[in-house]
Design an enzyme around this catalytic site. Structure first.
Site, PDB file in Angstrom:
ATOM      1  N   HIS A   1     -35.712  -0.141 -27.363  1.00 32.63           N
ATOM      2  CA  HIS A   1     -35.803  -0.609 -25.982  1.00 32.63           C
ATOM      3  C   HIS A   1     -37.079  -1.441 -25.871  1.00 32.63           C
ATOM      4  O   HIS A   1     -38.183  -0.895 -25.909  1.00 32.63           O
ATOM      5  CB  HIS A   1     -35.868   0.566 -25.001  1.00 32.63           C
TER       6      HIS A   1
ATOM      7  N   HIS B   1     -28.885  -0.983 -30.594  1.00 30.45           N
ATOM      8  CA  HIS B   1     -28.498   0.332 -31.113  1.00 30.45           C
ATOM      9  C   HIS B   1     -27.813   0.146 -32.463  1.00 30.45           C
ATOM     10  O   HIS B   1     -27.071  -0.812 -32.661  1.00 30.45           O
ATOM     11  CB  HIS B   1     -27.482   1.007 -30.177  1.00 30.45           C
TER      12      HIS B   1
ATOM     13  N   ASN C   1     -26.077   2.895 -35.668  1.00 25.00           N
ATOM     14  CA  ASN C   1     -25.863   4.218 -36.239  1.00 25.00           C
ATOM     15  C   ASN C   1     -25.015   4.041 -37.483  1.00 25.00           C
ATOM     16  O   ASN C   1     -23.977   3.377 -37.425  1.00 25.00           O
ATOM     17  CB  ASN C   1     -25.154   5.118 -35.220  1.00 25.00           C
ATOM     18  N   VAL C   2     -25.460   4.610 -38.604  1.00 26.33           N
ATOM     19  CA  VAL C   2     -24.668   4.583 -39.833  1.00 26.33           C
ATOM     20  C   VAL C   2     -24.640   5.991 -40.424  1.00 26.33           C
ATOM     21  O   VAL C   2     -25.592   6.756 -40.270  1.00 26.33           O
ATOM     22  CB  VAL C   2     -25.228   3.573 -40.867  1.00 26.33           C
ATOM     23  N   ARG C   3     -23.547   6.336 -41.077  1.00 32.91           N
ATOM     24  CA  ARG C   3     -23.408   7.693 -41.612  1.00 32.91           C
ATOM     25  C   ARG C   3     -22.505   7.695 -42.845  1.00 32.91           C
ATOM     26  O   ARG C   3     -21.661   6.817 -43.014  1.00 32.91           O
ATOM     27  CB  ARG C   3     -22.863   8.631 -40.552  1.00 32.91           C
TER      28      ARG C   3
ATOM     29  N   HIS D   1     -24.047 -11.764 -33.426  1.00 30.60           N
ATOM     30  CA  HIS D   1     -22.677 -11.673 -33.941  1.00 30.60           C
ATOM     31  C   HIS D   1     -22.540 -12.333 -35.314  1.00 30.60           C
ATOM     32  O   HIS D   1     -21.741 -11.871 -36.139  1.00 30.60           O
ATOM     33  CB  HIS D   1     -21.675 -12.230 -32.930  1.00 30.60           C
TER      34      HIS D   1
ATOM     35  N   HIS E   1     -15.388   2.794 -15.725  1.00 32.78           N
ATOM     36  CA  HIS E   1     -15.766   2.788 -14.311  1.00 32.78           C
ATOM     37  C   HIS E   1     -16.314   1.424 -13.865  1.00 32.78           C
ATOM     38  O   HIS E   1     -16.288   1.108 -12.679  1.00 32.78           O
ATOM     39  CB  HIS E   1     -16.783   3.900 -14.019  1.00 32.78           C
TER      40      HIS E   1
END
Length: 192
Positions: A87, A97, A99-101, A131, A157
């Site tokens: 941030h 953001h 995230n890798v796993r 991109h 929403h």
């Protein structure tokens, strides 16, 4: 040091160079796992950032982790991952953001992850750079994984996607899986 611990160090170092300050480190151990949390708060460029590594082992792969591999339900498993949230202090710089796993059982392994960008103010050149980095990191899967990201981060929403999207994939089982994760991390740094 595992590949994921090295990956965390690489990402942390890159953001420390951007910030000019060190992350606070918290080495933790809990039943079934351990990790290293690297947190930066109140920086001059990064208001709040985290580069987190964890590894978890267990005796019974949870059903949610074996939906596409029901034959592995209940197997021993090990999971390693790195998560990053940045941030920025400058509202013209985007929030990022990643995230890798990597999941492993005695007989199979697979990777998953993704990255996305959420600008407060949209600059077309930032979106194109991000991109392009995502496409280069995940080619030839980019189109499918971009679509998956847009679906995964769709805010019902608000009837819109979160930010400008990115890539998201799960259950990727191929010899180049770890290479894709490494390229994704390099693309994440380069586009930020």
């Amino acid at each position: 040091m595992t590949a994921f611990e090295g990956f965390q160090t690489q990402l942390q170092s890159a953001f420390e160079r951007i910030e000019g300050a060190a992350f606070q480190r918290d080495l933790w151990t809990r039943a079934g796992g351990h990790g290293l949390s690297c947190i930066l708060e109140g920086g001059t460029r990064i208001e709040r950032g985290a580069v987190l590594y964890s590894t978890v082992t267990g005796q019974s792969l949870p059903p949610a982790a074996s939906l596409t591999r029901p034959h592995l339900s209940g197997c021993r498993y090990a999971v390693q991952g790195v998560s990053v949230v940045i941030h920025p202090r400058n509202p013209f710089a985007p929030t990022a953001h990643m995230n890798v796993r990597h999941f492993a059982t005695p007989s199979e392994s697979w990777v998953g992850g993704g990255m996305d960008l959420t600008p407060h103010y949209l600059f077309e050149e930032d979106a194109k750079l991000f991109h392009a980095a995502a496409r280069d990191a995940t080619s030839p899967h980019y189109t499918d994984w971009k679509r998956a990201c847009d679906q995964y981060f769709y805010l019902k929403h608000r009837e819109e996607t979160r930010g400008i999207g990115g890539v998201f994939f799960d259950d990727y089982q191929a010899p180049d899986g770890m290479g894709i994760l490494e390229r994704l991390g390099n693309g994440f740094i380069a586009s930020y």
